[in-house]
Scaffold this active site. Structure first.
Site, PDB file in Angstrom:
ATOM      1  N   CYS A 130       0.912  -1.327  -0.267  1.00  0.00           N
ATOM      2  CA  CYS A 130      -0.053  -0.206  -0.404  1.00  0.00           C
ATOM      3  C   CYS A 130       1.125   1.037  -0.208  1.00  0.00           C
ATOM      4  O   CYS A 130       1.596   1.820   1.087  1.00  0.00           O
ATOM      5  CB  CYS A 130      -0.302  -0.092   1.372  1.00  0.00           C
ATOM      6  SG  CYS A 130      -1.865   1.532   1.301  1.00  0.00           S
ATOM      7  N   LEU A 131       0.826   2.035  -1.033  1.00  0.00           N
ATOM      8  CA  LEU A 131       1.247   3.284  -1.323  1.00  0.00           C
ATOM      9  C   LEU A 131       1.098   4.649  -0.512  1.00  0.00           C
ATOM     10  O   LEU A 131       2.206   4.853   0.435  1.00  0.00           O
ATOM     11  CB  LEU A 131       0.760   3.671  -2.553  1.00  0.00           C
ATOM     12  CG  LEU A 131       2.123   5.563  -3.100  1.00  0.00           C
ATOM     13  CD1 LEU A 131       3.587   4.513  -2.646  1.00  0.00           C
ATOM     14  CD2 LEU A 131       1.302   5.817  -4.566  1.00  0.00           C
TER      15      LEU A 131
END
Length: 276
Positions: A130-131
Site C-alpha cells: 500500500c502506497l
C-alpha cells in the site's frame, strides 16, 4: 538455504513519505472543515448546541479511530517469515498447500506468502503493498488496515452528508471567491474520498468473506474460468465458510472486531486450513 530477509515496511525517503503525509493532511482537513466549518454553519448554535455536540462527538471518534488504525497499520510488521521456517519434510503438502522457495530471499516461503519488490522481502499472506501507508498489507496488519478503511469510508460519507446539509439548508455568501472556492474544493475532495474509500471497503469485505487476498484473486479468476469451462464448480481453496473466514481475520470475539490492536488470535501465519 541462506537467509536474506528484512523486517519493516516500505523504503524510506521523501517520495515514499509523500503519500502518507497526503493521507494525514486529508484526514486533518476533513476533520477541521466538517466540525469547525460545515457543522458550525449547518446547526444553529454550532458545536456548542446539543445536536452539534452529538455530531461533533461522533465524527471525532470516527476520525480518532481512522488516525489510530492508520498509524498502527503503517508501523506494524505485516508478517515476517520465521527465520527457522522450512517445509514439512514428512508431509510437504500439509493442509493442502505447498511451500515454495524465494529466489530473491534465497529462502523458503510459506503458502500464501509473496515477495514484495518494494519492501525487498517475503510477506506472510501478502495482500498488496500500500502506497498510502508506505507498508505492505499482510497477515499481521490486514485486520488493522481493514479497520482503517472502514472508518475512512464511514467518516468520508458522514462528512459528505454534513457538507450537503450545510450547503443546501443554510445561506452562504458565494460572491466571495474564497468562500466559493473553499466549498467547491471541499465538495470535490469529500465526494472523491467517499467514492474511493467506499469502493475499497466493498472490495475488501468481498475478499474477507471469500478468505482471499488481492493477489490470490487474480489466480481465482483464472482457476474459476478453467473449472467452469470443464463443467465443474470452483471454490477458492482457503474459503472455509463465511463465519470461519471472518473470524480468521477479525478474531472469534465480536466485541474486539473493531479494535486495531486486538490480534491475539493470529498464529505464525505459515499454515492455513483449506476447504474440503
Amino acid at each position: 538455504m541462506g537467509r536474506k530477509r528484512r523486517k519493516g515496511g516500505g523504503g524510506n525517503g521523501v517520495l515514499q513519505s509523500l503519500p502518507v503525509l497526503a493521507v494525514v493532511a486529508a484526514m486533518g482537513f476533513d476533520f477541521y472543515a466538517t466540525v469547525f466549518v460545515f457543522l458550525d454553519h449547518w446547526i444553529a448554535g454550532g458545536v456548542q448546541s446539543d445536536r452539534g455536540l452529538f455530531h461533533a462527538g461522533v465524527f471525532t471518534w470516527i476520525t480518532f479511530m481512522c488516525f489510530f488504525s492508520f498509524f498502527v497499520a503503517a508501523v506494524s510488521d505485516p508478517g515476517s517469515v520465521p527465520a527457522n521456517y522450512g517445509p514439512d519434510a514428512e508431509n510437504p503438502q500439509k493442509e493442502g498447500t505447498k511451500s515454495r522457495s524465494c529466489e530473491k530471499c534465497d529462502a523458503y516461503k510459506p503458502p500464501r506468502s509473496h515477495h514484495c519488490r518494494v519492501c525487498k522481502r517475503c510477506v506472510l499472506k501478502m495482500d498488496h503493498h500500500c502506497l498510502w501507508i508506505n507498508n505492505c498489507v499482510g497477515y499481521s496488519n490486514y485486520k488493522t488496515f481493514l479497520i482503517f478503511v472502514l472508518h475512512a469510508a464511514i467518516g468520508s460519507l458522514y462528512s459528505t452528508m454534513i457538507f450537503f446539509c450545510d450547503l443546501f439548508q443554510t445561506n452562504h455568501d458565494f460572491t466571495m471567491r474564497s468562500t466559493a472556492l473553499f466549498y467547491v474544493l471541499s465538495g470535490c475532495l469529500l465526494i472523491f474520498l467517499s467514492l474511493t474509500t467506499s469502493t475499497l471497503l466493498g472490495w475488501h469485505i468481498y475478499l474477507l468473506t471469500k478468505n482471499m487476498t488481492t493477489i490470490e484473486f487474480r489466480g481465482f479468476l483464472r482457476d474459476k474460468w478453467l473449472a467452469e469451462k470443464s463443467g465443474e464448480k470452483y471454490r477458492h481453496r482457503f474459503d472455509i465458510g463465511l463465519r470461519n473466514n471472518i473470524t480468521q481475520v477479525l478474531g472469534p470475539n465480536i466485541l474486539k472486531w473493531l479494535c486495531p490492536t486486538s490480534l491475539g488470535h493470529l498464529k505464525d501465519g505459515t499454515q492455513f486450513p483449506v476447504s474440503s
